[in-house]
Structure formats: C-alpha cells, structure tokens
Motif scaffolding. Structure first.
Motif, mmCIF file in Angstrom:
data_model
loop_
_atom_site.group_PDB
_atom_site.id
_atom_site.type_symbol
_atom_site.label_atom_id
_atom_site.label_comp_id
_atom_site.label_asym_id
_atom_site.label_seq_id
_atom_site.Cartn_x
_atom_site.Cartn_y
_atom_site.Cartn_z
ATOM 1 N N ARG A 181 46.628 77.787 45.039
ATOM 2 C CA ARG A 181 45.203 78.075 45.105
ATOM 3 C C ARG A 181 44.915 79.503 45.551
ATOM 4 O O ARG A 181 43.993 80.151 45.068
ATOM 5 N N LYS A 182 45.720 79.981 46.498
ATOM 6 C CA LYS A 182 45.447 81.302 47.050
ATOM 7 C C LYS A 182 45.737 82.420 46.053
ATOM 8 O O LYS A 182 45.182 83.500 46.149
ATOM 9 N N ALA A 218 50.729 72.080 42.218
ATOM 10 C CA ALA A 218 49.927 73.314 42.186
ATOM 11 C C ALA A 218 49.199 73.565 43.502
ATOM 12 O O ALA A 218 48.495 74.564 43.637
ATOM 13 N N TYR A 219 49.399 72.666 44.480
ATOM 14 C CA TYR A 219 48.588 72.721 45.702
ATOM 15 C C TYR A 219 48.568 74.109 46.340
ATOM 16 O O TYR A 219 47.519 74.644 46.677
ATOM 17 N N GLY A 220 49.746 74.697 46.497
ATOM 18 C CA GLY A 220 49.827 75.970 47.207
ATOM 19 C C GLY A 220 49.439 77.179 46.371
ATOM 20 O O GLY A 220 49.356 78.289 46.887
ATOM 21 N N THR A 255 49.507 72.686 55.409
ATOM 22 C CA THR A 255 49.651 73.940 56.155
ATOM 23 C C THR A 255 50.812 74.754 55.602
ATOM 24 O O THR A 255 50.698 75.954 55.357
ATOM 25 N N ASP A 256 51.900 74.064 55.388
ATOM 26 C CA ASP A 256 53.113 74.708 54.888
ATOM 27 C C ASP A 256 52.871 75.362 53.532
ATOM 28 O O ASP A 256 53.443 76.405 53.217
ATOM 29 N N LEU A 257 51.981 74.746 52.741
ATOM 30 C CA LEU A 257 51.705 75.284 51.415
ATOM 31 C C LEU A 257 50.602 76.331 51.454
ATOM 32 O O LEU A 257 50.098 76.743 50.413
ATOM 33 N N GLY A 258 50.200 76.742 52.641
ATOM 34 C CA GLY A 258 49.332 77.901 52.751
ATOM 35 C C GLY A 258 47.906 77.652 53.181
ATOM 36 O O GLY A 258 47.116 78.587 53.232
ATOM 37 N N ASP A 259 47.536 76.399 53.493
ATOM 38 C CA ASP A 259 46.157 76.135 53.884
ATOM 39 C C ASP A 259 45.957 76.389 55.376
ATOM 40 O O ASP A 259 46.720 75.892 56.200
ATOM 41 N N LEU A 264 56.110 78.170 44.914
ATOM 42 C CA LEU A 264 55.543 79.291 45.657
ATOM 43 C C LEU A 264 56.566 80.404 45.874
ATOM 44 O O LEU A 264 56.260 81.414 46.485
ATOM 45 N N HIS A 291 50.902 78.545 58.118
ATOM 46 C CA HIS A 291 50.417 78.679 56.738
ATOM 47 C C HIS A 291 50.566 80.097 56.204
ATOM 48 O O HIS A 291 50.290 80.341 55.045
ATOM 49 N N ASN A 309 58.712 77.541 52.940
ATOM 50 C CA ASN A 309 58.113 76.267 52.563
ATOM 51 C C ASN A 309 59.086 75.159 52.884
ATOM 52 O O ASN A 309 60.272 75.394 53.064
ATOM 53 N N MET A 310 58.532 73.961 52.963
ATOM 54 C CA MET A 310 59.319 72.871 53.514
ATOM 55 C C MET A 310 59.284 71.652 52.605
ATOM 56 O O MET A 310 58.278 71.362 51.979
ATOM 57 N N ARG A 347 40.562 69.787 52.057
ATOM 58 C CA ARG A 347 41.401 69.359 50.929
ATOM 59 C C ARG A 347 42.187 68.091 51.229
ATOM 60 O O ARG A 347 42.536 67.357 50.298
ATOM 61 N N ARG A 377 56.974 71.398 44.532
ATOM 62 C CA ARG A 377 55.758 71.859 45.185
ATOM 63 C C ARG A 377 56.057 73.028 46.122
ATOM 64 O O ARG A 377 55.254 73.953 46.277
ATOM 65 N N ALA A 378 57.242 72.991 46.742
ATOM 66 C CA ALA A 378 57.616 74.084 47.639
ATOM 67 C C ALA A 378 58.176 75.269 46.855
ATOM 68 O O ALA A 378 57.846 76.423 47.122
#
Lengths: 312, 268, 366
Positions: C105-106, C101-103, A214-218, C154, C77, C82-83, A226, C150-151
């Motif tokens: 995607r958008k 790369a998780y975040g 969620t924190d990463l935007g999902d 972004l 979201h 980010n955390m 995912r 990862r945080a």
C-alpha cells in the motif's frame, strides 16, 4: 475374560424382565433429546405461560376495539389502519428510532476505546476492570435515570453548579425535558452493556495479526483501520443490537427526562393501558413495535452473518 | 526503557487517560445521589449547605417504605431461587444433551434480555386481566421470572460448558447413581455459578421497575414506592437517602456475584 | 561499534521481563544472504531475539544494527525486515491477493502493478491462480507459503521466520524445508530462522546459533556444530553423544593423549589439548564414530572388547548398546546396515569396539 460371578447385581439386573416403570426410564436413557427436553420443560412451561400465551392474547386483543369501558371483540384491522394512517404514530415511531439510534451510535463510539483499552492494554486485574465497567448496569435502572434528573434538572447539579461558579447567569432550560437529555441518559445507562460484546470481539483478535500488519509497514492508525476495526465488527454489531432494541421501547427515561418532545413509543403504549384506557390500541402498538424489532433483529442477524462469514 | 509489553500492547497514555475519564463519567452521576443525600437542604442543588444524616433517620419512621422493602425482598428471594433452580436444570440440559432445535430454544430463552420490558409487561397484564387473576406480588414475581431467567441461564451456561462430562461419567462408572452424581460431582463444580446467579437475579428482581409498574396490585415493591415519591419534589432528599442505601446494597451484591461468577472462568 | 562485514550485528543485547532475564548479553553477526538459524529448546530466548530483530520487543540493553543502521529507535513498521509468523497470521477478512499485497500500500503502485507483483509471487510459491481464494479455504501448507509471499513481496533486507514449519505434518515439513532452502537461494535475502528442531536447522542453515537459558552457546556451520561442539550442552542437543570421563596426558611438548574411562589412552595432537597434564576433561564420541566387529580390527586402530547388551534394527541403520570394562554406563553405537545380512545382532555376544581417534571431541568438564 470377565468372571460374571463377581458382579451379581449387574447380571441379575440385566437378566431380570423389565418392570413397567423401568421401561420409561430406559426410553429416556436412550433418547437423549427427550431427556434434554424433559429437563428443559419447567423452564419452557414458564416461558410459555409468561411469554407465548400473553403474546397470543396481545395479538388477539390488537384486533379488538374499545367500546366504552369494555371491548368489542369482533376481529378488525381498524387499530392497525389507524396506526398506518394517522401521522402521529409514524412520527412517534420515527422519533423512538431516532433517539435510540443516536444513543446507540454514541454509546458504541464512547465504549469502543474503553473496550480496546481493557482488551489490549490491561494485563493485570483484567477481571476487576471488567466488573468495574459493567457493575452499574446491574443496579437499579430507575435510580440511574433518577440520578440524571438530579443532574440535569432546572435546579439540578449542572445548573446550580454553574450558577454558583458564575459561568451562567440563569439556569439553562434545555437540559431537562429534551431529547438530548434522553439520549445522554440512555447512552450512560447502557454503556456498561455495550462494553462486553466489544471487549469480547477485541480480545479474540489474534495478536500476531496485528504484529503482521505492523511488520508489513502499517503504523498504529492504519493498522487499526485495516485490521482491528474490521475484525471487531461482529462485536460492534452485537453491541449496537443489544442497545438499540431495548432502548427503542424504553419507558422510564423519556417519562422522567423526556418532556413533551422526548416521549417515545413506550410512553404511548403505557398511556393506552393507563390514562387513555384503550387497551386494544395499546396492544396494537406493542405488536407494531414487536414487528419493527423483529425486522431490525433480522437485519442485525444478517449483518452478523455477513461479518462472520468474512472473518471465518 | 520499558521492559514490559510488546510493541502492540505497550502503554498508551491517551488511552489510559480516556479510560480514567470513562470510569469517572460512568460513576460520578450515580455518586451525586449519596452526595446530596447528606446535604442539609430540601433542594437538590449546589452549593451544598451542610452535612446531615436526618434524611436517613427520617426513613425509619416511614411505614410504607418498610412494607415496600419487605415486598421486594420477598419477591426477590423467591424469584432468585426459582430462576436459579430452573437455570441449573436448563443449562445442564443445554450443554449435555443433543437436542434438535436447541439453538432456537436458547435464543427464545434469551429474548427477554433484549426485547423491551414494556412489551412483556403489557402482554402479561392483558393475559392476567383476561384470565381474571388479580394483580399482586405473585404476578410481579411471574414478570420477574421472565426477566431474570435469561440472566440465570447466561450466568450458569459457561460453568456447565467448562465442565468436563467425563467427570460425571467417571462418577457413574464408580457406581454412583444419577442424583448422587449430580450432588457429589456436578453441583460442587458449578456452585460458584449458582451463588452468582442467586445474587444477580435477586438484585435484578429487587431493582426491577417496568414489570412491577404494570403488574403490581395493592402491595408496591420498593422501586414502585420510589416512583410514587418522585412526583413530590419535597420528597427528593428522602428518596436520595433511600436510593443511596439501595445502590450501595446492589453494588455490593453484584460485585460479589460477578467476582464469584467469573472466578475460575478467566483463562490465564 | 558494528562489525563492518556483518549485515546484521547484534551487540551485547539483553532483555529483561521484570526481573526475569530472557536474554543475557548476546552478541553475534549475520552475513548478507546467509540462512541463519537460532536453535534451542522452548524458552531459550530464540523467539525473543527474533522479535527484537523485528522490533516487537525492545532491547533492555545493547544495540542491533541492520545494514549498518542502529535499530533501537526504529519502530517495527519502519524496519527493513519482514516476518513469517509461527501461526502465519493470515488476515482472515482478506483474500489471498489482498493478503499478499497488504504491505504494498505504501508504495505508489497502480492496482494493475500491484496485482502483477502478486501474481509473480504466487508463481514463485507455486500457487498460481489462488489470488481470489479466501483465507479460510487454505490448507496449512498453503497458508505458510502465502505468509512467505506476503513478506517476500516487499523485498526486505532480512526475512525473519518464527518456527514456520512447526505446524505442518512431517512429510509436508520435509518438502517445505527443501522449497524454503531453494527459495532463499533464489531471492538471495538474508533469512533468520527460529526452530527447536535440530534436524531442520542442520538441513536448512548456512550457520546455526545454539541457544539455551538466554545465552548463545555456539555459532557455527552445521558440520562444525556436529563435529566440533564446544560444550556438553551443545553436543547433547545436536545428535546423540557418548560422554566418557577423562584426563589429559602430556608427554613433554610433542605428543599428547587423553585417558578415557573404558577406552584406555587415546593419542591426541597437542594443539587440540588446551588443558594441562592431569586436568579432567569430557571425552565425547558420537555413536556412529564407533564400529563393532567380531574380531579385533587389524592395524593401529584403537579397540576394546565389548559385550552387546541390546540391538535395535531401524532399517537404514541399527542401534546397539554395548558394555565395556571400566565404565558402568553402556556405550551407544550406531552403524549403517550396508549388507542384507546384519553382522553382530545377537545380544550377549562378545565383540570388539573400535573408533577413529580423530573423531574424538575433547570438552571441558561441566
């Protein structure tokens, strides 16, 4: 420093020469695995009498042939060749797998949201919810199937209810004695069994992983596909396995609700041991079913390994 | 503004509705059995014609039914006691001792949980008939042992797994011998599991059909008796009354078993 | 409503769990590019406050502004934060590259662009070439860095860190503290850092908010917190402190003093005395603000005779407990071992205890 005079019994015991009987006790004491097997032995004996011996004999009998009311005990693969060559057996097996396959998929699909709900959204009385969901599974299978006969019958709950409400002109004939009836009943009867592995795998998911996604935007949907779904795959596989294997060989449901088109391999096996009275053929069919189950079991085992490895 | 639950676990209305529907669909089909058992009609169909308890009172005069019930209780009682004793010993051995091939052994033990009952039924039938053993309640009991053992072990294993072996060691250290330690320390700790296992295996044996189907001799168990009655549609109301009573008893027994069995196992 | 200078503005925020009040009306401002720590014992509300910034807990009352925007109606979201989680929350089914790369995607990026960004991050966290490693092949320190990457990839406006170093062993933790500080300077992103370790907070932060019982006790720079704590709780939470019962003495308007048990009268500039003549106060002095000498120090330095109870040699410094007249509890003294021959180490010896008056902290009685 220990004053040994205070411990007369222990010292005397240690010094005294070992008696004959004490030797065995001592050996058991030292050999942990031996003790373990000794404790397991009554259980294993029952399993040997109740499972291993019967299977060896079943395997033997499958190589016999019927001769009138007796058996010709000359070993032959004739029964297996018949099963292989006559299309009816293949078709029957295919139908069994198809019916229980559809029932399995339906059950897992229906149970997943429920397991998800209990794992993530029930905070109080979780235990009560779990018991409530699994309770029907432990009660009489025969009676639960009978309940569906009452519901789906020609003059059953649905037909008579809909008639009384004026929704239909005459009773629907497709309900009872069809593959659909078997699938619905199997899915309903095994739902409580599918819930548990699904619930366990969902409950195990670390909540911080979901928060991280969620924190990463999902958003909720993307997060589910995912993270939640991939991480609960071991539970989905286990649930599918636990429903698919036992339903393939089910007897009661197709016997009560299947009609001619809904008969499965279990009914055919029963026929051989009952009215048809061809025990060697019945034995052969049982062995063939077992082999299929073993193959499918191994496939599931492999899938579980892969899923576990990815998640380890 | 809600003041409970984090973002992930905050209430989800559609899921709540789904859960309610799920439970309804799970239970309603079974509830039709008691519903029609009180219906004053030989036909099991809507509309309901009136309330009656005659199908229940009619059960009193059925001699074969009472015989079948007694048979089932006998088999269930014996099977549950044997299963639970074997289950306790096996579960303790599995959790306490390092044994080569233990996981294969446990898998083997759990097989009847998954493999279709019909296979075990016909396999036992073949063995017994070749060995010349006449079919009787004893053969049914043997079949039920196979079916019930995995459930007993599965109920008892978590109890023993959650059991700290150092407690047994402490007792041994305080001078108690093996049996005494078992009775005074181990058994009280796993007692809820034992009760749960007894109730659960009794219910499973009591309700079991497929093994009994192949292994029953001249004395039918209750499910076999019901199966016989199912051939006659005019018997349906009586079967419904019978079934209601069985279902009620099973639900109560299993609920108690599950409640006791899970007590203290939930991490909170 | 929001303070225009502040990058993050927390206004009268409260949080209830049922009837339990986890956060009692907290207000504070955090500047852009600041390394800001929330410090407190477990259960003080610091993690709850951080999770409210992230959006995982909603506010029962009050408002949080980030870069001028109110956050109440922004789901987690979609927040520009980010955390880094305490458990790191590395996705076990993805490799290092997919985790980082998780975040992304958008964002409309090609695969090559994504991988390039990941490789940049891997260089930044000093784990080049780790992209195809699986999550279960990583050590605690590596997982920590990947969670950070990862945080940070972004480019959030604010990075929230929930005790990210808590799970590491002491040596690695100290190394990561330095790296974290350097990284923050490099990327210039506002860090909000939760910790229960006061030393860690002092080492890393530009400013620290000390929390207890759901309340913010003091927000200040590390030096401010250490040298000028506003309450006994803050003073004893950060470092060690000797507390003396005392009374205010005002001689007219010009000069003032406090009378502290065992220490006599200590002159204090009037502007540091907020309470009237005769009012009870707590006089606080840190152990290292004292000096122990064999003879009475020369000049105007205040000093009292003391008897050494115990001495503990700690290598770089020694800790002493001395008894003084007029006070039952011993006074803790800490002094650096500047020469090889340590001075007054013999228990029972008679010494002089002196201190510098400007190190004295005057607190209200609890």
């Amino acid at each position: 420093m220990t004053d040994t005079s205070l411990l007369p019994d222990q010292t005397a015991d240690a010094i005294a020469p070992r008696r004959r009987g004490a030797r065995l006790t001592a050996m058991l004491h030292r050999r942990e695995s031996l003790r373990g097997y000794l404790f397991m032995s009554p259980t294993l004996a029952i399993m040997a009498v109740g499972i291993v011996a019967p299977f060896i004999l079943l395997l033997t009998m499958s190589t016999w042939t019927r001769q009138g009311f007796d058996f010709d005990t000359t070993p032959t693969f004739a029964n297996y060749l018949r099963v292989w060559s006559e299309p009816i057996f293949g078709a029957l097996m295919q139908r069994s797998f198809w019916i229980s396959g559809v029932a399995t998929v339906a059950t897992v699909l229906v149970c997943y949201p429920m397991a998800y709900f209990v794992a993530f959204h029930v905070h109080k009385h979780k235990m009560l919810w779990l018991i409530l969901m699994t309770l029907p599974f432990w009660t009489s299978y025969l009676l639960r199937v009978f309940a569906w006969k009452v519901i789906l019958g020609y003059e059953g709950v649905i037909n008579s209810g809909f008639l009384a409400l004026g929704w239909i002109e005459e009773p629907l004939k497709v309900l009872l004695y069809s593959q659909t009836a078997v699938i619905i009943t199997l899915a309903h009867a095994w739902a409580a069994f599918a819930i548990l592995p699904l619930y366990v795998s969902l409950e195990k998911i670390d909540r911080s992983l979901l928060e991280a996604a969620t924190d990463l935007g999902d958003g909720p949907v993307r997060r589910f596909f995912r993270i939640t779904l991939p991480l609960s795959m071991p539970g989905v596989i286990a649930a599918s396995f636990l429903i698919f294997i036992p339903t393939t060989g089910d007897y009661i449901t197709p016997a009560l609700l299947g009609g001619p088109n809904g008969q499965m391999i279990g009914n055919f096996i029963q026929l051989q041991f009952g009215p048809v009275n061809n025990w060697p053929m019945g034995a052969t069919l049982s062995i063939v079913l077992m082999l299929w189950i073993a193959a499918i079991g191994l496939a599931f085992l492999y899938l579980t390994r892969v899923a576990r490895k990815r998640l380890a | 503004m809600s003041d409970r639950g984090t973002y992930i676990e905050r209430p989800n209305r559609p899921l709540q509705v789904y859960a309610a529907i799920f439970l309804i669909v799970l239970y309603v089909p079974i509830l039709f059995i008691p519903l029609f058992s009180f219906n004053d009609s030989i036909y099991v169909s809507f509309p309901l014609t009136g309330f009656t308890t005659k199908w229940y009172s009619e059960l009193w005069s059925r001699e074969p039914l009472w015989n079948a019930l007694w048979n089932s209780v006998k088999v269930g009682a014996v099977v549950s006691v044997i299963c639970t004793i074997l289950g306790v010993i096996a579960a303790r051995a599995i959790t306490r001792y390092r044994m080569p091939g233990k996981s294969a052994l446990v898998t083997f033990l759990m097989m009847p949980l998954v493999i279709p009952g019909i296979i075990f039924g016909v396999a036992l039938l073949v063995l017994l008939s070749r060995a010349g053993v006449p079919l009787s309640l004893y053969t049914v009991g043997l079949g039920h042992l196979i079916v019930c053992l995995p459930f007993a072990v599965a109920t008892l294993l978590p109890r023993f797994e959650g059991f700290d072996p150092s407690m047994e060691e402490a007792s041994a250290d305080l001078g108690e011998n093996g049996w005494f330690t078992f009775w005074r320390v181990t058994f009280p700790m796993v007692f809820p599991g034992v009760v749960a296992s007894l109730l659960l295996t009794f219910t499973i044996s009591f309700d079991e059909f497929i093994m009994a189907f192949f292994l029953t001799g001249t004395d039918p168990t209750l499910p076999m008796y019901i199966w016989g009655q199912l051939r006659f549609p005019q018997q349906f109301p009586s079967v419904l009354a019978m079934s209601s009573l069985i279902l009620f008893a099973s639900f109560v027994l299993v609920f108690i078993a599950q409640w006791i069995g899970r007590m203290g196992l939930e991490k909170k | 409503m929001s303070n225009s200078d502040a990058f993050i503005s927390i206004r009268n925020v409260q949080k209830f769990f049922g009837t339990f009040r986890a956060i009692e009306s907290v207000s504070m401002d955090i500047g852009q590019g600041e390394f800001f720590s929330l410090l407190g014992a477990s259960g003080c509300g610091k993690t709850t406050l951080l999770r409210m910034l992230a959006g995982f807990e909603d506010t029962s009352a009050g408002e949080i502004y980030i870069d001028g925007q109110p956050m109440s109606d922004v789901p987690p979201h979609q927040r520009p934060v980010n955390m880094v989680f305490q458990s790191y929350a590395i996705f076990p089914h993805l490799n290092v590259r997919d985790n980082i790369a998780y975040g992304l995607r958008k964002r409309k990026l090609t695969r090559a662009q994504r991988y390039e960004l990941v490789d940049e991050m891997l260089d930044l966290i000093k784990l080049p070439g780790y992209g195809t490693r699986k999550a279960n092949e990583l050590s605690g320190g590596q997982r920590q860095r990947i969670a950070l990457a990862r945080a940070l990839i972004l480019r959030p406006k604010v990075l929230l860190l929930d005790e990210p170093l808590g799970a590491l062993d002491k040596q690695l933790r100290e190394q990561m503290q330095l790296e974290l500080r350097a990284l923050q300077r490099k990327v210039g992103i506002t860090f909000v850092f939760v910790t229960h370790d006061q030393e860690e907070a002092l080492t890393l932060s530009d400013r620290i908010a000390v929390m207890a019982g759901g309340k913010v006790l003091q927000v200040d720079t590390p030096q401010g917190l250490y040298e000028a704590p506003v309450s006994r709780t803050v003073a004893s939470f950060i470092g060690n402190m000797n507390f003396f019962e005392g009374r205010v003495r005002r001689n007219g308007a010009a000069t003032g003093a406090v009378e502290a048990e065992g220490l006599g009268t200590i002159p204090i500039p009037v502007d540091r005395l907020t309470r009237p003549d005769g009012a009870p106060v707590q006089v606080a002095l840190r152990p290292e603000k004292f000096a122990l000498t064999a003879t009475r120090p020369d000049g105007d330095v205040p000093a009292v005779p003391a008897r050494l109870n115990t001495a503990a040699y700690l290598g770089e410094r020694s800790h002493y407990y001395v008894a003084i007249d007029g006070r039952t509890a011993p006074v803790a003294v800490s002094s650096p071992n500047v020469s090889r021959v340590n001075g007054p180490a013999q228990a029972g010896s008679d010494l002089w205890l002196s201190w510098s008056p400007d190190a004295v902290v005057i607190l209200d009685p609890d």
